[in-house]
Design a protein around this motif. Sequence first.
Motif, short mmCIF file in Angstrom:
data_model
loop_
_atom_site.label_atom_id
_atom_site.label_comp_id
_atom_site.label_asym_id
_atom_site.label_seq_id
_atom_site.Cartn_x
_atom_site.Cartn_y
_atom_site.Cartn_z
N UNK A 172 57.86 27.48 19.10
CA UNK A 172 56.52 27.02 18.76
C UNK A 172 55.71 28.21 18.25
N UNK A 173 55.16 28.06 17.05
CA UNK A 173 54.28 29.09 16.49
C UNK A 173 52.87 28.51 16.51
N UNK A 174 52.03 29.07 17.34
CA UNK A 174 50.70 28.50 17.55
C UNK A 174 49.79 28.78 16.35
N UNK A 175 49.04 27.74 15.96
CA UNK A 175 48.02 27.89 14.93
C UNK A 175 48.54 28.30 13.57
N UNK A 176 49.77 27.96 13.24
CA UNK A 176 50.33 28.36 11.95
C UNK A 176 49.64 27.61 10.80
N UNK A 177 49.24 26.36 11.05
CA UNK A 177 48.43 25.61 10.09
C UNK A 177 46.96 25.78 10.47
N UNK A 178 46.13 26.00 9.48
CA UNK A 178 44.71 26.28 9.73
C UNK A 178 43.96 24.99 10.08
N UNK A 179 42.77 25.12 10.70
CA UNK A 179 41.96 23.92 10.97
C UNK A 179 41.64 23.12 9.71
N UNK A 180 41.43 23.81 8.59
CA UNK A 180 41.15 23.12 7.33
C UNK A 180 42.37 22.32 6.87
N UNK A 181 43.54 22.89 7.04
CA UNK A 181 44.77 22.18 6.66
C UNK A 181 45.00 20.96 7.54
N UNK A 182 44.75 21.11 8.83
CA UNK A 182 44.93 19.99 9.75
C UNK A 182 43.92 18.88 9.46
N UNK A 183 42.70 19.27 9.08
CA UNK A 183 41.71 18.27 8.71
C UNK A 183 42.18 17.49 7.48
N UNK A 196 70.84 23.28 9.54
CA UNK A 196 69.65 22.44 9.55
C UNK A 196 68.60 22.92 10.55
N UNK A 197 67.34 22.85 10.14
CA UNK A 197 66.23 23.22 11.02
C UNK A 197 65.03 22.35 10.67
N UNK A 198 64.37 21.82 11.70
CA UNK A 198 63.16 21.04 11.51
C UNK A 198 61.92 21.90 11.70
N UNK A 199 60.83 21.51 11.03
CA UNK A 199 59.52 22.13 11.23
C UNK A 199 58.52 21.01 11.44
N UNK A 200 57.92 20.97 12.62
CA UNK A 200 57.10 19.85 13.10
C UNK A 200 55.65 20.31 13.21
N UNK A 201 54.81 19.86 12.27
CA UNK A 201 53.40 20.24 12.28
C UNK A 201 52.63 19.25 13.14
N UNK A 225 47.78 22.02 14.72
CA UNK A 225 47.94 23.26 13.97
C UNK A 225 49.14 24.07 14.39
N UNK A 226 49.68 23.79 15.59
CA UNK A 226 50.92 24.45 16.00
C UNK A 226 52.08 23.87 15.19
N UNK A 227 53.08 24.70 14.94
CA UNK A 227 54.29 24.23 14.26
C UNK A 227 55.49 24.54 15.15
N UNK A 228 56.29 23.52 15.42
CA UNK A 228 57.48 23.68 16.26
C UNK A 228 58.71 23.63 15.37
N UNK A 229 59.50 24.69 15.42
CA UNK A 229 60.75 24.77 14.68
C UNK A 229 61.88 24.44 15.64
N UNK A 230 62.85 23.63 15.20
CA UNK A 230 63.94 23.28 16.12
C UNK A 230 65.26 23.12 15.37
N UNK A 231 66.29 23.62 15.99
CA UNK A 231 67.65 23.66 15.46
C UNK A 231 68.19 22.25 15.28
N UNK A 232 69.03 22.04 14.28
CA UNK A 232 69.58 20.72 14.01
C UNK A 232 70.45 20.16 15.12
N UNK A 233 71.02 21.02 15.99
CA UNK A 233 71.84 20.55 17.09
C UNK A 233 71.02 20.28 18.36
N UNK A 234 69.76 20.71 18.37
CA UNK A 234 68.95 20.59 19.59
C UNK A 234 68.78 19.12 19.96
N UNK A 235 69.12 18.79 21.19
CA UNK A 235 68.94 17.42 21.68
C UNK A 235 67.46 17.23 22.02
#
Length: 275
Positions: free
Chosen positions: A26-37, A142-147, A206-216
């Motif tokens: 988890x990368x906190x605040x990677x997307x700005x408040x303006x982007x989330x709006x 494979x890797x996901x990025x979840x905003x 605004x947090x973005x969670x990156x997760x591996x393709x094999x992660x259950x």
Amino acid sequence: MEDSQREKYQVSVEQRRFFGRNGYLKVEGLATPQEIEELGEHTMNLAMGRVDFSKLEGVTPRNEGNSPAEMEDKFFRFIQFHRHLPLHEKYMLHPQILDVLEVLIGPDVMAMQSMLFIKPPRKKGQAYHQDSFYIKTAPDTLCGAWIAVDDCDEENGCMYFIPGSNFDPIYQDVADPDDTGNFHIGMTEIVGVDEDSEIPAIAKAGDVIFFHGHLIHRSKQNNSPDRYRRAYVCHYANARSYTEWGDGNQNHILARGSTHLPFATSRFVKHDPSA
């Protein structure tokens, strides 16, 4: 859009180690408040049917529903809308997200899939699964990025991870979910997962969670009386991985770096993969 003058996000050694050990970061605040709006307003326009879908070539509705929950099902999570709407492509190619991916799976990054989840109150989740079960690449990168567009927690249906399951194989032993109260029927569940080891992927907007393709992972029903759990999720792989998913490499955007394989370019936003 890439900006040559921008400050690149620097992934720390500890972040790399954490992702390697646990399969998520988890990368906190990677997307700005303006982007989330901007994402939030767009999501509600989709949810309330304020977008003229008839002008989107190749987009076929699955039902005639009009409520937010029905709209998500109507266009099945607005999957691959980055091929139709500029905003979806813009956030699929978010520079700071690509900075992180460049370290985790790069330096060459292919953008493959986009999905937008609305998940209003009472909306069900998806039972235990691995994304690489569905999206196959060789090598498997494979890797996901979840905003997170909304704050998400156990009440409104956050994701749950099995840490370290990124080292597991892709499980083929799947069945219909037993708990149809929490999970959608018609989407399979991995059989025999040890639920005691799971953790909730709690995040702030605004947090973005990156997760591996094999992660259950899974998500449960949104049990909040009035909170949405909106998220924009994209999947990526190393651009030198071969795939037949989505009709092959030539249909997926080269987001960062270079590759010897065919690739697509961005349709709506000016994007330089070498930036």
